[in-house]
Design a protein around this motif. Structure first.
Motif, short mmCIF file in Angstrom:
data_model
loop_
_atom_site.label_atom_id
_atom_site.label_comp_id
_atom_site.label_asym_id
_atom_site.label_seq_id
_atom_site.Cartn_x
_atom_site.Cartn_y
_atom_site.Cartn_z
N VAL A 15 0.84 -1.20 0.00
CA VAL A 15 0.00 0.00 0.00
C VAL A 15 0.89 1.25 0.00
O VAL A 15 0.69 2.18 -0.78
CB VAL A 15 -0.93 0.02 1.24
CG1 VAL A 15 -1.67 1.37 1.32
CG2 VAL A 15 -1.93 -1.13 1.17
N ILE A 16 1.91 1.22 0.87
CA ILE A 16 2.79 2.38 0.98
C ILE A 16 3.50 2.67 -0.33
O ILE A 16 3.60 3.80 -0.78
CB ILE A 16 3.82 2.15 2.11
CG1 ILE A 16 3.12 2.14 3.46
CG2 ILE A 16 4.91 3.22 2.08
CD1 ILE A 16 4.02 1.79 4.61
N ASP A 23 -7.94 2.93 -3.45
CA ASP A 23 -9.31 2.47 -3.70
C ASP A 23 -9.41 1.20 -4.55
O ASP A 23 -10.49 0.82 -5.00
CB ASP A 23 -10.16 3.60 -4.31
CG ASP A 23 -10.13 4.84 -3.43
OD1 ASP A 23 -9.79 5.92 -3.93
OD2 ASP A 23 -10.39 4.71 -2.22
N GLU A 24 -8.28 0.57 -4.77
CA GLU A 24 -8.31 -0.73 -5.47
C GLU A 24 -9.01 -1.75 -4.57
O GLU A 24 -8.84 -1.75 -3.36
CB GLU A 24 -6.87 -1.18 -5.73
CG GLU A 24 -6.77 -2.45 -6.56
CD GLU A 24 -5.29 -2.79 -6.89
OE1 GLU A 24 -4.46 -1.85 -6.93
OE2 GLU A 24 -5.01 -3.98 -7.08
N LYS A 25 -9.78 -2.63 -5.19
CA LYS A 25 -10.46 -3.66 -4.40
C LYS A 25 -9.49 -4.79 -4.07
O LYS A 25 -8.74 -5.25 -4.92
CB LYS A 25 -11.66 -4.21 -5.19
CG LYS A 25 -12.58 -5.10 -4.38
CD LYS A 25 -13.84 -5.44 -5.20
CE LYS A 25 -14.92 -6.14 -4.36
NZ LYS A 25 -14.49 -7.36 -3.68
N MET A 26 -9.50 -5.23 -2.82
CA MET A 26 -8.65 -6.36 -2.42
C MET A 26 -9.41 -7.65 -2.63
O MET A 26 -10.64 -7.67 -2.62
CB MET A 26 -8.30 -6.23 -0.92
CG MET A 26 -7.46 -5.02 -0.57
SD MET A 26 -5.78 -5.12 -1.26
CE MET A 26 -5.10 -6.50 -0.33
N PRO A 27 -8.68 -8.76 -2.78
CA PRO A 27 -9.38 -10.04 -2.87
C PRO A 27 -10.14 -10.32 -1.56
O PRO A 27 -9.77 -9.80 -0.50
CB PRO A 27 -8.26 -11.06 -3.07
CG PRO A 27 -6.98 -10.34 -2.86
CD PRO A 27 -7.24 -8.88 -2.93
N LEU A 56 -6.37 -0.36 5.06
CA LEU A 56 -7.49 -0.80 4.23
C LEU A 56 -8.77 -0.27 4.86
O LEU A 56 -8.79 0.12 6.01
CB LEU A 56 -7.57 -2.34 4.20
CG LEU A 56 -6.39 -3.14 3.66
CD1 LEU A 56 -6.74 -4.63 3.65
CD2 LEU A 56 -6.00 -2.67 2.26
N TYR A 57 -9.82 -0.24 4.02
CA TYR A 57 -11.13 0.02 4.62
C TYR A 57 -12.12 -0.97 4.02
O TYR A 57 -11.85 -1.57 2.97
CB TYR A 57 -11.57 1.47 4.36
CG TYR A 57 -11.76 1.85 2.92
CD1 TYR A 57 -13.01 1.78 2.30
CD2 TYR A 57 -10.67 2.30 2.15
CE1 TYR A 57 -13.17 2.14 0.97
CE2 TYR A 57 -10.84 2.65 0.81
CZ TYR A 57 -12.09 2.57 0.23
OH TYR A 57 -12.26 2.93 -1.08
N LYS A 62 -19.55 -5.19 0.12
CA LYS A 62 -18.77 -4.93 -1.09
C LYS A 62 -17.36 -5.50 -0.97
O LYS A 62 -16.79 -5.97 -1.95
CB LYS A 62 -18.69 -3.43 -1.38
CG LYS A 62 -20.04 -2.87 -1.83
CD LYS A 62 -19.85 -1.76 -2.81
CE LYS A 62 -21.16 -1.45 -3.52
NZ LYS A 62 -21.16 -0.12 -4.11
N GLY A 63 -16.79 -5.42 0.20
CA GLY A 63 -15.46 -6.01 0.37
C GLY A 63 -14.45 -5.03 0.94
O GLY A 63 -14.81 -4.03 1.57
N PHE A 64 -13.17 -5.31 0.67
CA PHE A 64 -12.07 -4.55 1.26
C PHE A 64 -11.37 -3.73 0.20
O PHE A 64 -11.16 -4.20 -0.92
CB PHE A 64 -11.08 -5.51 1.94
CG PHE A 64 -11.73 -6.36 2.98
CD1 PHE A 64 -11.90 -5.88 4.28
CD2 PHE A 64 -12.22 -7.64 2.67
CE1 PHE A 64 -12.53 -6.64 5.24
CE2 PHE A 64 -12.84 -8.40 3.63
CZ PHE A 64 -13.00 -7.91 4.92
N PHE A 65 -10.99 -2.52 0.58
CA PHE A 65 -10.39 -1.59 -0.39
C PHE A 65 -9.15 -0.93 0.19
O PHE A 65 -9.00 -0.82 1.40
CB PHE A 65 -11.40 -0.51 -0.80
CG PHE A 65 -12.62 -1.08 -1.44
CD1 PHE A 65 -13.65 -1.57 -0.67
CD2 PHE A 65 -12.72 -1.18 -2.83
CE1 PHE A 65 -14.79 -2.13 -1.25
CE2 PHE A 65 -13.85 -1.72 -3.42
CZ PHE A 65 -14.87 -2.20 -2.63
#
Lengths: 490, 490
Positions: A15-16, A23-27, A56-57, A62-65
């Motif tokens: 991420v860093i 704002d990319e979606k994580m698996p 992450l949020y 919807k999932g993790f971003f």
């Protein structure tokens, strides 16, 4: 360290470093667990930690971003120096001029752009030369290069200068630099910071900026019709002058011989001891002399000076206009009397231009490719200029425009009688995707903070740099200018 | 992450978090290996790394002990440091030294030469990459490049630094320069000339020369066994320190964690207002970290600083050692807090590295060619070094020589007990075509013009740079050294 901590660290680093975009979606936890061959509990522990620390949020159902850490960091942190990568055009406008009002690279036509014509660069010749050099590599190719640059290239430049500019400069006196702005820095190191430097007003603002950031005091000195004013130079106790006598930027003026002689005789006077170290110098910036479209190139101040035994002129030129700004090769011709200081003061530097680039350029010049290239480019730019001028004069702008140019260089002045203020003029053009600087943008602030002084029409005169403009764009660009400026008065 | 790295990280974290007390005795390698069910080699590798970074220390015949890092820690708590993923490296620096007494290129063996091995450079790969770029030229190729360099290259360097050096540096904070010496000049422009800069004594003399020619005041500060002395720095009211903590040139010393912490906490102190502008900075020159032959690269001051929230370290590295000195590409990682000044003060410069070279290097790094190249070069240089040391120790010099090296970098120290003065030693070697600098050549003049101060053997210790020495020349070069130094006492 447990497995979940390891996973946590890996994701955080990604991420860093921007491997994951904001704002990319994580698996999903399950998908990542399967992918990595670990348990869902391990992934869940890592995600929980990342979310609680804010890397992450999650959005319900919807999932993790990935958090946009560049935005959410305190203001001073992570301020991008330029917008992030996806912007395709890397076009940069001159930083020294007022910031364009639209984001970079978004202009339909950018008359501040000093790029050279992409399609006209001899890529395949250049590629062939580099291949040849790399096929039989010389040990020189990888060794540290002496301060002044590779001898072969300095020889080629020396012979070129003699043939085309009537400048007698043995290779010993030629210094290769990675661009004119670095050459100024080097000159401040050689001549000293305790001198007063003068630049032309109006003029290219960056010259003064570069001299100042290198620790030298620098004053803009007003020009009259003949060039920089010797009376002010005398009064201010200037010690070094920077001029472009053969094609001033942006006015395009040519300094008449009388004024050139005045400057030369100023440079040869015994200097009074008030503050400046001994010696007076003239920096002659001959940045676009290759593109004189008619007649032969004008004689340089440097040759006048050498012929008169004066030897107070430092000649400068660059390959930015003849090849491309991205080539980063310029050169100076030092007077004999500065050579010792040059090697004593800056001799520990290595030349900052890569050897491969120097060797390729030397080869390009040796094979006469360079001269052929200049002739081709001269023809190309002449036609571009003629087409552009014809389009302006043949259209709706004809009644309100006046073009001033010297049959030389890669820019001309276009005065427009629209009744708009300078600011309004630029804004109107910007709305149509046209970027251009005003002549008044090149006036430095006067002495003691007085407002810029310039003749009345400087605020309605555009400086048109056309070298980066594709020829095919001319009709549409002029149409846009017409729409911007004549819509109200059809 | 390999087992030994895991063990290394665990122990290091335990030291940082205080699980192990200062000066606590560690278990022997064998005991720990049995306890953990791993091989002694694994424990030995972890211990070696911990010792070289200074987390542990050893006392002969007594064992291994925990360093007391508490007393030198900055106020803020150090978070446990996350593991690095991998190892290997690249690096460079250009080092000019006292002028050789013979013209360049005339030596049979030149131990001052910092060239890289010509035959090992991946010319054909490089040629292929350039051909590819020139075959489908991008408009970016010919345009002016922003000050900080091409985004693609900065992205590659960012990801490389994270993977190989555990340095978290988003591309926004990476600045491409045409060589370290130009980076110093840029730093003086950003940080200001009114500060007092300090360099290590002994040390690479050019650093001070470059800072001074750029108008900054610079003092050489004596080192003790652990590195530059904080007491002198404090006394002199220094504002910027230049150090190479991980492999000092020329002594090869590694700065132990304790001293690194001391410097970091110095950098984070509120600065008194006597003369210097606010803020203290550390320039970390990591010039040859890629060539650590055993273990993984040592942790940088930069990552220690970032982890502790300090952010006062400017990290520098170069491709001069990993590619060649002639490539003229180096880079800095600026702390976030300097980004605004960087763009405000130097934003009008174009990056001085040609775009083609930047694009080629980015491509080379992207394809992992660079990492493969470093591994090859590391193996090559390790063998060169081993052969050279074996030849010295296996011949007539064995009785009178002592070699000091840290299993790292591209030079080592060779102390010769010949009875000759330093001057005589060099002259004798020169007669046989061998060029080498003495360790004493790297001592700066002391304060107030006092003569150089250095330990007794600095005048009989040669600094042996071997990267430019063809391996085939080793036997003959050592024979010549023997002839020069032992002829009188066979």
């Amino acid at each position: 360290m447990s497995l979940w901590e390891f996973l946590y660290t890996e994701i955080k680093n990604a991420v860093i470093s921007g491997v994951f975009s904001p704002d990319e979606k994580m698996p999903s936890k399950r998908a990542l667990a399967v992918h990595l061959g670990v348990s869902v509990i391990t992934v869940a522990a890592a995600y929980a930690q990342l979310i609680s620390e804010g890397w992450l949020y999650s959005i319900e159902r919807k999932g993790f971003f990935v958090t946009n850490i560049r935005e959410s960091m305190p203001e001073k942190n992570f301020r991008p120096i330029r917008p992030k990568k996806n912007s395709s055009g890397e076009k940069t406008s001159e930083r020294t001029e007022p910031k364009p009002t639209k984001p970079e690279g978004k202009w339909f036509a950018d008359f501040r752009d000093n790029s050279t014509a992409l399609g006209k660069f001899p890529f395949s010749q250049w590629s062939k030369i580099i291949r040849k050099i790399l096929r039989m590599p010389d040990s020189k190719l990888l060794s540290r290069c002496e301060t002044a640059g590779l001898w072969e290239l300095r020889e080629e430049i020396s012979s070129y200068l003699l043939r085309f500019r009537n400048i007698k400069a043995p290779p010993e006196r030629i210094i290769i630099c990675p661009g004119t702005e670095y050459a100024y820095g080097m000159l401040v190191q050689i001549l000293g910071r305790e001198r007063l430097y003068a630049v032309e007003n109006p003029g290219y603002r960056k010259t003064a900026d570069v001299l100042r950031i290198n620790g030298a005091e620098c004053r803009p000195v007003d020009m009259d019709q003949e060039g920089i004013r010797p009376d002010i130079i005398e009064k201010l106790n200037v010690s070094v002058i920077h001029v472009s006598p053969l094609h001033h930027y942006p006015t395009g003026r040519v300094m008449p011989v009388k004024r050139r002689m005045e400057l030369l005789s100023w440079s040869m006077e015994k200097t009074p001891a008030n503050g400046n170290p001994p010696g007076r110098w003239i920096i002659e910036d001959d940045y676009d002399s290759e593109f004189r479209f008619t007649g032969k190139p004008l004689e340089t101040l440097q040759s006048l000076s050498e012929d008169s035994g004066g030897n107070r002129v430092i000649y400068m030129n660059t390959f930015s206009k003849t090849l491309a700004p991205s080539f980063r090769i310029s050169y100076m011709v030092l007077p004999e009397s500065l050579l010792e200081d040059f090697s004593k003061k800056t001799g520990f530097f290595a030349c900052a231009v890569p050897n491969l680039d120097q060797m390729a350029l030397a080869e390009f010049m040796k094979n006469k490719n360079f001269e052929t290239h200049i002739i081709r480019m001269k023809n190309y730019y002449r036609t571009t200029r003629n087409n552009l001028i014809a389009a302006i004069e043949g259209g709706k702008l004809s009644g309100i425009s006046h073009i001033k140019e010297e049959d030389a260089g890669l820019h001309f002045l276009l005065t427009l009688d629209t009744g708009f203020s300078g600011k309004k003029l630029k804004a109107k053009l910007a709305e149509e995707g046209i970027n251009a600087a005003l002549l008044s943008d090149y006036f430095h602030k006067g002495e003691q903070g007085k407002p810029d002084r310039f003749p009345g029409d400087a605020d309605k005169t555009l400086v048109i740099n056309y070298s980066g403009l594709g020829r095919e764009k001319i009709p549409a660009a002029v149409k846009r200018m017409e729409r911007a400026l004549t819509a109200c008065c059809p």
